[in-house]
Design a protein around this motif. Structure first.
Motif, PDB file in Angstrom:
ATOM      1  N   MET A  33      15.977  -2.645   6.137  1.00  0.00           N
ATOM      2  CA  MET A  33      14.657  -2.533   6.750  1.00  0.00           C
ATOM      3  C   MET A  33      13.696  -3.226   5.799  1.00  0.00           C
ATOM      4  SD  MET A  33      14.953  -0.825   9.621  1.00  0.00           S
ATOM      5  CE  MET A  33      13.402  -0.123  10.073  1.00  0.00           C
ATOM      6  N   LEU A  34      12.944  -4.188   6.311  1.00  0.00           N
ATOM      7  CA  LEU A  34      11.965  -4.922   5.516  1.00  0.00           C
ATOM      8  C   LEU A  34      10.578  -4.451   5.920  1.00  0.00           C
ATOM      9  CD1 LEU A  34      11.009  -7.210   3.635  1.00  0.00           C
ATOM     10  CD2 LEU A  34      11.215  -8.754   5.599  1.00  0.00           C
ATOM     11  N   TYR A  35       9.839  -3.898   4.970  1.00  0.00           N
ATOM     12  CA  TYR A  35       8.477  -3.427   5.191  1.00  0.00           C
ATOM     13  C   TYR A  35       7.533  -4.424   4.531  1.00  0.00           C
ATOM     14  CZ  TYR A  35      10.735   0.943   6.449  1.00  0.00           C
ATOM     15  OH  TYR A  35      11.519   1.902   7.051  1.00  0.00           O
ATOM     16  N   SER A  36       6.698  -5.103   5.321  1.00  0.00           N
ATOM     17  CA  SER A  36       5.818  -6.151   4.801  1.00  0.00           C
ATOM     18  C   SER A  36       4.367  -5.879   5.147  1.00  0.00           C
ATOM     19  CB  SER A  36       6.199  -7.513   5.390  1.00  0.00           C
ATOM     20  OG  SER A  36       7.491  -7.874   4.999  1.00  0.00           O
ATOM     21  N   LEU A  37       3.493  -6.266   4.222  1.00  0.00           N
ATOM     22  CA  LEU A  37       2.061  -6.201   4.461  1.00  0.00           C
ATOM     23  C   LEU A  37       1.579  -7.634   4.634  1.00  0.00           C
ATOM     24  CD1 LEU A  37      -0.499  -4.495   4.579  1.00  0.00           C
ATOM     25  CD2 LEU A  37      -0.726  -4.802   2.120  1.00  0.00           C
ATOM     26  N   ASN A  94       0.794  -1.214   0.000  1.00  0.00           N
ATOM     27  CA  ASN A  94       0.000   0.000   0.000  1.00  0.00           C
ATOM     28  C   ASN A  94       0.829   1.267   0.000  1.00  0.00           C
ATOM     29  OD1 ASN A  94      -2.400  -1.313  -0.037  1.00  0.00           O
ATOM     30  ND2 ASN A  94      -2.704  -1.264   2.165  1.00  0.00           N
ATOM     31  N   VAL A  95       2.019   1.269   0.582  1.00  0.00           N
ATOM     32  CA  VAL A  95       2.780   2.493   0.763  1.00  0.00           C
ATOM     33  C   VAL A  95       4.067   2.420  -0.028  1.00  0.00           C
ATOM     34  CG1 VAL A  95       3.890   3.992   2.443  1.00  0.00           C
ATOM     35  CG2 VAL A  95       1.847   2.733   3.066  1.00  0.00           C
ATOM     36  N   ILE A  96       4.306   3.440  -0.842  1.00  0.00           N
ATOM     37  CA  ILE A  96       5.566   3.540  -1.564  1.00  0.00           C
ATOM     38  C   ILE A  96       6.001   4.999  -1.569  1.00  0.00           C
ATOM     39  CG2 ILE A  96       5.266   1.517  -3.038  1.00  0.00           C
ATOM     40  CD1 ILE A  96       4.269   3.391  -5.221  1.00  0.00           C
ATOM     41  N   ILE A  97       7.276   5.214  -1.758  1.00  0.00           N
ATOM     42  CA  ILE A  97       7.793   6.562  -1.895  1.00  0.00           C
ATOM     43  C   ILE A  97       7.907   6.839  -3.381  1.00  0.00           C
ATOM     44  CG2 ILE A  97       9.732   8.099  -1.415  1.00  0.00           C
ATOM     45  CD1 ILE A  97      10.258   6.398   1.078  1.00  0.00           C
ATOM     46  N   THR A  98       7.258   7.902  -3.833  1.00  0.00           N
ATOM     47  CA  THR A  98       7.205   8.201  -5.254  1.00  0.00           C
ATOM     48  C   THR A  98       7.896   9.521  -5.567  1.00  0.00           C
ATOM     49  OG1 THR A  98       5.124   9.401  -5.049  1.00  0.00           O
ATOM     50  CG2 THR A  98       4.976   7.020  -5.442  1.00  0.00           C
ATOM     51  N   TYR A 108       8.727  -4.297   0.525  1.00  0.00           N
ATOM     52  CA  TYR A 108       9.910  -3.711  -0.068  1.00  0.00           C
ATOM     53  C   TYR A 108      11.019  -3.698   0.968  1.00  0.00           C
ATOM     54  CZ  TYR A 108       8.554   0.932   1.854  1.00  0.00           C
ATOM     55  OH  TYR A 108       8.191   1.976   2.647  1.00  0.00           O
ATOM     56  N   VAL A 109      12.252  -3.733   0.459  1.00  0.00           N
ATOM     57  CA  VAL A 109      13.426  -3.764   1.306  1.00  0.00           C
ATOM     58  C   VAL A 109      14.214  -2.482   1.067  1.00  0.00           C
ATOM     59  CG1 VAL A 109      15.589  -4.954   1.831  1.00  0.00           C
ATOM     60  CG2 VAL A 109      13.559  -6.280   1.224  1.00  0.00           C
ATOM     61  N   CYS A 123      24.177   5.428   0.795  1.00  0.00           N
ATOM     62  CA  CYS A 123      23.202   5.106  -0.244  1.00  0.00           C
ATOM     63  C   CYS A 123      22.077   4.267   0.353  1.00  0.00           C
ATOM     64  CB  CYS A 123      23.889   4.325  -1.371  1.00  0.00           C
ATOM     65  SG  CYS A 123      22.781   3.862  -2.709  1.00  0.00           S
ATOM     66  N   LEU A 124      20.848   4.640   0.027  1.00  0.00           N
ATOM     67  CA  LEU A 124      19.677   3.839   0.361  1.00  0.00           C
ATOM     68  C   LEU A 124      19.111   3.298  -0.937  1.00  0.00           C
ATOM     69  CD1 LEU A 124      17.821   6.152   2.923  1.00  0.00           C
ATOM     70  CD2 LEU A 124      19.220   4.142   3.424  1.00  0.00           C
ATOM     71  N   ARG A 125      18.887   1.981  -1.007  1.00  0.00           N
ATOM     72  CA  ARG A 125      18.295   1.357  -2.191  1.00  0.00           C
ATOM     73  C   ARG A 125      16.973   0.714  -1.803  1.00  0.00           C
ATOM     74  NH1 ARG A 125      23.803   0.199  -2.898  1.00  0.00           N
ATOM     75  NH2 ARG A 125      24.636   1.280  -4.715  1.00  0.00           N
ATOM     76  N   PHE A 126      15.967   0.911  -2.646  1.00  0.00           N
ATOM     77  CA  PHE A 126      14.633   0.371  -2.425  1.00  0.00           C
ATOM     78  C   PHE A 126      14.381  -0.720  -3.447  1.00  0.00           C
ATOM     79  CE2 PHE A 126      14.755   4.616  -0.825  1.00  0.00           C
ATOM     80  CZ  PHE A 126      13.889   4.669   0.241  1.00  0.00           C
ATOM     81  N   ASN A 127      14.069  -1.936  -2.968  1.00  0.00           N
ATOM     82  CA  ASN A 127      13.717  -3.049  -3.847  1.00  0.00           C
ATOM     83  C   ASN A 127      12.292  -3.474  -3.532  1.00  0.00           C
ATOM     84  OD1 ASN A 127      16.310  -3.475  -5.208  1.00  0.00           O
ATOM     85  ND2 ASN A 127      17.028  -3.951  -3.147  1.00  0.00           N
ATOM     86  N   TYR A 128      11.432  -3.457  -4.554  1.00  0.00           N
ATOM     87  CA  TYR A 128      10.007  -3.699  -4.367  1.00  0.00           C
ATOM     88  C   TYR A 128       9.606  -5.085  -4.874  1.00  0.00           C
ATOM     89  CZ  TYR A 128       9.992   1.388  -3.949  1.00  0.00           C
ATOM     90  OH  TYR A 128      10.249   2.677  -3.567  1.00  0.00           O
TER      91      TYR A 128
END
Length: 158
Positions: free
Chosen positions: A116-120, A2-6, A95-96, A85-90
């Motif tokens: 950081m692992l963000y899980s729904l 539901n949540v992403i950084i755009t 996403y991680v 560096c921060l990398r976002f993998n969806y």
């Protein structure tokens, strides 16, 4: 997820910062196709602007943030030097966010040191897991579960 950084989120952040009445810092940005690609932060001392840091942003074809690089101003070299560096993998349900630092000796990124692992898990359960990454293993530091509906407080939703 539901949540992403755009790109919209980053642009909104820049617009809010640039209109701030906080005179200690000033901000400027490079944009491309309505997305902030670089955000510059200057320190305002007695009316003189001194470069402090800059952030480079990369996005995927869906406009989601994939990478944020933080660079610090080096007054001797008169240039910005990479620091972290921060990398976002969806994926479909999570996403991680991976963190790494710059290695000046090799002029390359060190291996990931934190994640950081963000899980729904379901419509009512989100989890955030903080993981330290060592040379041979990963250690879960903290896992946080968020119960209840909270989407109305989020900046962006998919």
């Amino acid at each position: 997820m539901n949540v992403i950084i755009t790109a919209f989120t980053i642009m909104s952040m820049y617009l809010n910062l640039s209109q701030s009445t906080d005179n200690m810092y000033c901000y400027n940005a490079d944009t491309e196709n309505g997305a902030v690609t670089t955000l510059y932060v200057y320190e305002n001392k007695a009316g003189y602007l001194t470069p402090k840091v800059c952030y480079h942003f990369d996005y995927d074809e869906q406009g989601r943030l994939t990478e944020r690089i933080r660079c610090k101003w080096n007054a001797e070299a008169k240039t910005y030097l990479p620091k972290s560096c921060l990398r976002f993998n969806y994926t479909e349900n999570d996403y991680v966010l991976s963190h790494s630092t710059w290695n000046n000796n090799t002029s390359s990124w060190n291996p990931t040191d934190e994640k950081m692992l963000y899980s729904l898990g379901s419509d009512q359960l989100d989890s955030v897991t903080h993981i330290l990454v060592g040379s041979n293993d990963e250690t879960t530091i903290k896992r946080l579960f968020i119960l209840g509906s909270h989407n109305e407080r989020l900046l962006t939703q998919k």
